[in-house]
Design an enzyme around this catalytic site. Structure first.
Site, PDB file in Angstrom:
ATOM      1  N   ASP A  79      92.554  20.540  96.949  1.00 28.92           N
ATOM      2  CA  ASP A  79      93.871  20.374  97.570  1.00 28.92           C
ATOM      3  C   ASP A  79      94.945  21.149  96.826  1.00 28.92           C
ATOM      4  O   ASP A  79      94.794  21.512  95.648  1.00 28.92           O
ATOM      5  CB  ASP A  79      94.254  18.903  97.642  1.00 28.92           C
ATOM      6  CG  ASP A  79      94.426  18.258  96.259  1.00 28.92           C
ATOM      7  OD1 ASP A  79      93.566  18.503  95.377  1.00 28.92           O
ATOM      8  OD2 ASP A  79      95.397  17.515  96.069  1.00 28.92           O
ATOM      9  N   GLU A 172      93.518  15.648  94.269  1.00 28.32           N
ATOM     10  CA  GLU A 172      93.892  15.591  92.856  1.00 28.32           C
ATOM     11  C   GLU A 172      95.406  15.624  92.697  1.00 28.32           C
ATOM     12  O   GLU A 172      95.967  14.946  91.828  1.00 28.32           O
ATOM     13  CB  GLU A 172      93.252  16.771  92.109  1.00 28.32           C
ATOM     14  CG  GLU A 172      93.361  16.682  90.590  1.00 28.32           C
ATOM     15  CD  GLU A 172      94.575  17.410  90.004  1.00 28.32           C
ATOM     16  OE1 GLU A 172      94.756  17.383  88.781  1.00 28.32           O
ATOM     17  OE2 GLU A 172      95.352  17.996  90.784  1.00 28.32           O
TER      18      GLU A 172
END
Length: 411
Positions: A79, A172
């Site tokens: 991400d 994350e």
């Protein structure tokens, strides 16, 4: 495939995570990159390459040496930050950077007088944004390094190694990267996150981290008849914030200094909410910061004569330093590998957190090594292709040293 081409393919996927989502992953578009990576992993001969129901990608580079040496894990996150758009990224490639300004969009530029880190990459090939989005080097540079290493091993079966466990995580950037990580299935002796700054960085200590949310309940009265009756929650919110130590904010701290950071503020006369992240490497110092919030809460409730301020605190992650200290060889082997390939190790504390911090407390020791990226989470982000290539060499040297005790590399 050239590592730069692999990286450019990865950043073409918009994988921005959503801090307000309750799903796993927080944004379904992360699964598009995950699916692509699974297929690439299968092409490169990994065993059991798959994406689980939570969007976590797993795979194994199988042993070709009768399982000699440690089973090392390598982890990167898919991400990108919610702080800036990751959609329709238009990268620029700068060959043999000469130290001058790099122009991005309109009057925006990467100026080495402002961004002094540019002086460390003179002569490197760089990839920058066009000034309208972030780049996604955090952490698609890490994915590109790991997958380029995997491609090398696939093409060079003479390079002996034990099982190497690979994982790519979602979310994350919103603190949920290990929420559904299956350590037992991953089955590594220890691991490294490949994430962060210059390729020589090696980090095994990070902030202790809490989220603090301050709720303020006011009294909304018509302003024409409000005297001695109204309690304006917005005004009280500003007073609350002003009572926190002014020098303990990110723009006034560095290195091991902790901070509180106001990430969101919203409200009306009737209700207001302040959202903070609170950070410190020293847990006792962090507790003092948290006590500041409680003291201000008590003072304000006493001052107004009623319980109008509520403070909620939530642990996000803790400093992994004490965990890593139990197995110092996983640090020294990285330092040795860096020296072997001509990199001077730079031991530096992470002014943030990684998936590795949470994993270390869950039983999988997991320090962090850099990728060659800079200025993350915004339009001034860039990455050194030169450093990414060195990152591949570093991983290979680590793996080789672990099995053969620093035998010369076959390349």
């Amino acid at each position: 495939m050239k590592i730069e081409n692999r990286f450019l393919k990865y950043v073409s996927f918009d994988t921005q995570s959503d801090e307000y989502s309750t799903t796993s992953p927080s944004s379904s578009k992360q699964k598009e990159l995950a699916s692509f990576l699974v297929e690439e992993m299968k092409i490169l001969g990994m065993n059991n390459a798959h994406m689980d129901e939570y969007g976590v990608v797993y795979g194994t580079i199988p042993s070709n040496n009768h399982h000699q040496g440690d089973v090392i894990g390598l982890i990167a996150h898919m991400d990108t930050s919610p702080d800036a758009s990751g959609k329709n990224i238009q990268p620029q490639i700068i060959r043999n950077y000469d130290g001058s300004k790099i122009f991005l969009h309109d009057d925006m530029c990467l100026d080495p007088e402002e961004f002094t880190c540019l002086n460390d990459v003179i002569g490197h090939d760089l990839i920058t944004t066009d000034g309208t989005t972030l780049l996604g080097a955090d952490d698609k540079a890490g994915i590109a390094i790991i997958m380029s290493m995997a491609e090398y091993l696939y093409k060079h079966p003479e390079f002996k190694h034990n099982d190497i466990q690979i994982a790519f995580t979602p979310d994350e950037e919103v603190g949920r990267g290990t929420e559904n990580f299956d350590i037992e299935k991953f089955n590594a002796d220890y691991a490294y996150t490949v994430d962060g700054g210059p390729i020589g960085e090696l980090s095994f200590e990070n902030f202790n981290a809490y989220q603090v949310i301050v709720h303020i309940l006011g009294k909304s009265i018509h302003p024409g008849t409000a005297k001695n009756k109204m309690l304006n929650a917005g005004d009280i919110a500003m007073k609350f914030h002003s009572m926190l130590p002014a020098h303990q904010t990110p723009e006034h701290t560095e290195n091991y200094e902790g901070f509180h950071h106001l990430t969101h503020i919203n409200g009306t006369c009737e209700k207001a909410k302040l959202e903070y992240i609170v950070r410190d490497h020293d847990f006792s110092a962090l507790k003092k910061q948290l006590n500041n919030f409680k003291r201000i809460q008590a003072y304000m409730n006493s001052h107004y004569g009623e319980e109008i301020v509520e403070v909620d605190m939530k642990e996000q992650y803790l400093n992994m330093k004490d965990m890593i200290a139990e197995k110092p060889e996983i640090i020294t082997q990285v330092e040795q590998a860096m020296k072997d390939i001509g990199i001077e190790p730079l031991i530096t504390p992470i002014r943030g957190g990684t998936d590795g911090a949470r994993l270390s407390y869950q039983g999988l020791l997991c320090p962090n090594i850099g990728t060659g990226g800079y200025n993350f989470h915004g339009p001034y982000e860039f990455v050194s292709i030169t450093m990414m290539k060195k990152g591949v060499e570093l991983l290979l040297r680590m793996i080789r040293n672990n099995v053969f005790n620093k035998e010369d590399m076959p390349f």
